[in-house]
Design a protein around this motif. Structure first.
Motif, mmCIF file in Angstrom:
data_model
loop_
_atom_site.group_PDB
_atom_site.id
_atom_site.type_symbol
_atom_site.label_atom_id
_atom_site.label_comp_id
_atom_site.label_asym_id
_atom_site.label_seq_id
_atom_site.Cartn_x
_atom_site.Cartn_y
_atom_site.Cartn_z
ATOM 1 N N CYS A 181 0.832 -1.215 0.000
ATOM 2 C CA CYS A 181 0.000 0.000 0.000
ATOM 3 C C CYS A 181 0.858 1.253 0.000
ATOM 4 O O CYS A 181 1.955 1.264 0.564
ATOM 5 N N GLN A 182 0.342 2.287 -0.601
ATOM 6 C CA GLN A 182 0.950 3.612 -0.423
ATOM 7 C C GLN A 182 0.305 4.282 0.783
ATOM 8 O O GLN A 182 0.989 4.815 1.642
ATOM 9 N N ASP A 183 -1.032 4.233 0.846
ATOM 10 C CA ASP A 183 -1.788 4.666 2.021
ATOM 11 C C ASP A 183 -2.658 3.502 2.458
ATOM 12 O O ASP A 183 -3.394 2.936 1.644
ATOM 13 N N VAL A 184 -2.590 3.145 3.736
ATOM 14 C CA VAL A 184 -3.369 2.012 4.233
ATOM 15 C C VAL A 184 -4.811 2.465 4.463
ATOM 16 O O VAL A 184 -5.099 3.188 5.421
ATOM 17 N N SER A 185 -5.697 2.043 3.572
ATOM 18 C CA SER A 185 -7.104 2.447 3.655
ATOM 19 C C SER A 185 -8.025 1.272 3.955
ATOM 20 O O SER A 185 -9.242 1.420 3.915
ATOM 21 N N SER A 186 -7.456 0.123 4.243
ATOM 22 C CA SER A 186 -8.253 -1.080 4.460
ATOM 23 C C SER A 186 -9.247 -0.905 5.606
ATOM 24 O O SER A 186 -8.943 -0.294 6.632
ATOM 25 N N VAL A 187 -10.458 -1.456 5.424
ATOM 26 C CA VAL A 187 -11.470 -1.424 6.484
ATOM 27 C C VAL A 187 -11.037 -2.270 7.667
ATOM 28 O O VAL A 187 -11.618 -2.159 8.765
ATOM 29 N N GLU A 188 -10.039 -3.119 7.490
ATOM 30 C CA GLU A 188 -9.578 -3.980 8.570
ATOM 31 C C GLU A 188 -8.483 -3.331 9.421
ATOM 32 O O GLU A 188 -8.123 -3.862 10.469
ATOM 33 N N CYS A 189 -7.951 -2.204 8.977
ATOM 34 C CA CYS A 189 -6.904 -1.524 9.760
ATOM 35 C C CYS A 189 -7.514 -0.932 11.017
ATOM 36 O O CYS A 189 -8.436 -0.118 10.959
ATOM 37 N N THR A 190 -7.004 -1.326 12.179
ATOM 38 C CA THR A 190 -7.537 -0.853 13.454
ATOM 39 C C THR A 190 -6.679 0.247 14.086
ATOM 40 O O THR A 190 -6.930 0.638 15.227
ATOM 41 N N GLY A 191 -5.687 0.711 13.369
ATOM 42 C CA GLY A 191 -4.856 1.782 13.923
ATOM 43 C C GLY A 191 -4.057 1.358 15.137
ATOM 44 O O GLY A 191 -3.747 2.184 15.991
ATOM 45 N N CYS A 192 -3.695 0.078 15.205
ATOM 46 C CA CYS A 192 -2.911 -0.401 16.360
ATOM 47 C C CYS A 192 -1.466 0.074 16.286
ATOM 48 O O CYS A 192 -0.749 0.049 17.285
#
Length: 329
Positions: A248-259
């Motif tokens: 990814c260049q920018d992580v836009s996945s709905v699964e990214c929880t910002g951990c």
């Protein structure tokens, strides 16, 4: 030297989970006072338990958005819901990985699985994607029924009904009087969470599905600097949600929880950064403090404006809890 983000996050998770446990115990003694006809000491009811009433909160949210009306029965449920939505917009699904007690339990199950088996397992992609759709189907069902099938009059009637008034008490009874069926289902989910990382969150949580959809529009994203990236794959291995950060260049996945585990694992300091609107870079410390300020700031706003405590009277609680067995949804 990098900050130990996982340690900081785990401390916040555990502290918040212990606080919620304290609220649960306090609420238990509050209910006990009415169950015993007032023979036990009256403990102040903690409004924070309304955070475990997502369906009531969603109905209240629709009524608030369409009419401006704030439900006085469970006002804390509405503002906790709003706080979670707002943090998910500005800080991805940060609530899931920093504050959500279910997320904390899921991570604990993952660690237990690693202790027992040396690893956790992955469901094959052939089944993974269909299973992931389950939480979105459940979310779609709730949104369709509440936003398209229920008008404001029906929602208002439900919110003011006897069942909703003690929905938090019913939730307490679910755990204190756990049925055999419920115990079996919870045991199966616990086992699956030990075997498969974040099983509930990845496949079954409609709340997380909603926050994931909102987080897609977040101005905050993990951004990869291709010129600094050495393609070691450390970020992919660190991600507990199976996001391919390295592609990814920018992580836009709905699964990214910002951990922020990917940022912590990255060996190159400039390869992964948190950026606001793709321009302004900021540190994980700012992210953490900002998330907590926004979430608890909305809670404090609710308290300051008198939209935190329920308007149910002592006498009404006495009658409602005494007749709780008669109220069903």
């Amino acid at each position: 030297m990098k900050t130990n983000l996982t340690l900081i996050r785990n401390i916040i998770q555990i502290a918040f989970a212990l606080f919620l446990l304290y609220l649960g115990v306090q609420f238990y003694f509050f209910v006990l006072h009415f169950e015993t006809g007032g023979s036990t000491p009256l403990v102040q009811r903690p409004p924070g338990v309304e955070g475990f009433l997502p369906i009531s909160a969603l109905m209240s949210f629709k009524l608030f958005v369409t009419t401006g009306f704030i439900d006085p029965i469970h006002p804390a449920a509405l503002f906790i819901f709003i706080a979670i939505l707002v943090t998910s917009f500005f800080f991805k699904k940060g609530f899931c990985s920093w504050l959500c007690p279910i997320g904390t339990i899921s991570e604990g199950c993952n660690r237990l699985g690693i202790m027992l088996f040396g690893r956790t397992f992955k469901i094959p992609k052939l089944l993974d994607y269909p299973l992931m759709s389950l939480k979105y189907l459940m979310l779609g069902f709730f949104v369709f029924v509440i936003f398209f099938q229920m008008n404001n009059f029906i929602i208002y009637a439900f919110l003011n009904g006897n069942y909703n008034k003690i929905a938090d008490v019913k939730m307490l009874y679910f755990f204190t009087n756990l049925s055999l069926t419920a115990a079996i289902v919870l045991s199966i989910l616990f086992l699956l969470s030990i075997l498969f990382q974040n099983f509930w969150c990845r496949y079954l949580c409609p709340y997380g599905a909603l926050l994931g959809v909102i987080s897609v529009f977040s101005p905050t994203k993990v951004t990869r600097n291709e010129s600094s990236c050495i393609n070691c794959g450390a970020c992919d291995r660190a991600c507990g949600n199976r996001v391919n950060v390295s592609s990814c260049q920018d992580v836009s996945s709905v699964e990214c929880t910002g951990c922020l585990s990917c940022i912590e694992a990255c060996p190159k300091e400039d390869a992964l950064k948190l950026k606001f609107i793709g321009i302004k870079a900021f540190s994980p410390k700012v992210y953490t403090v900002g998330l907590l300020i926004v979430f608890f700031g909305i809670i404090l706003f609710a308290k300051a404006t008198g939209n935190w405590e329920t308007n149910i009277t002592y006498e009404e609680y006495m009658w409602l809890i005494e007749h709780a067995d008669y109220f069903n949804h």
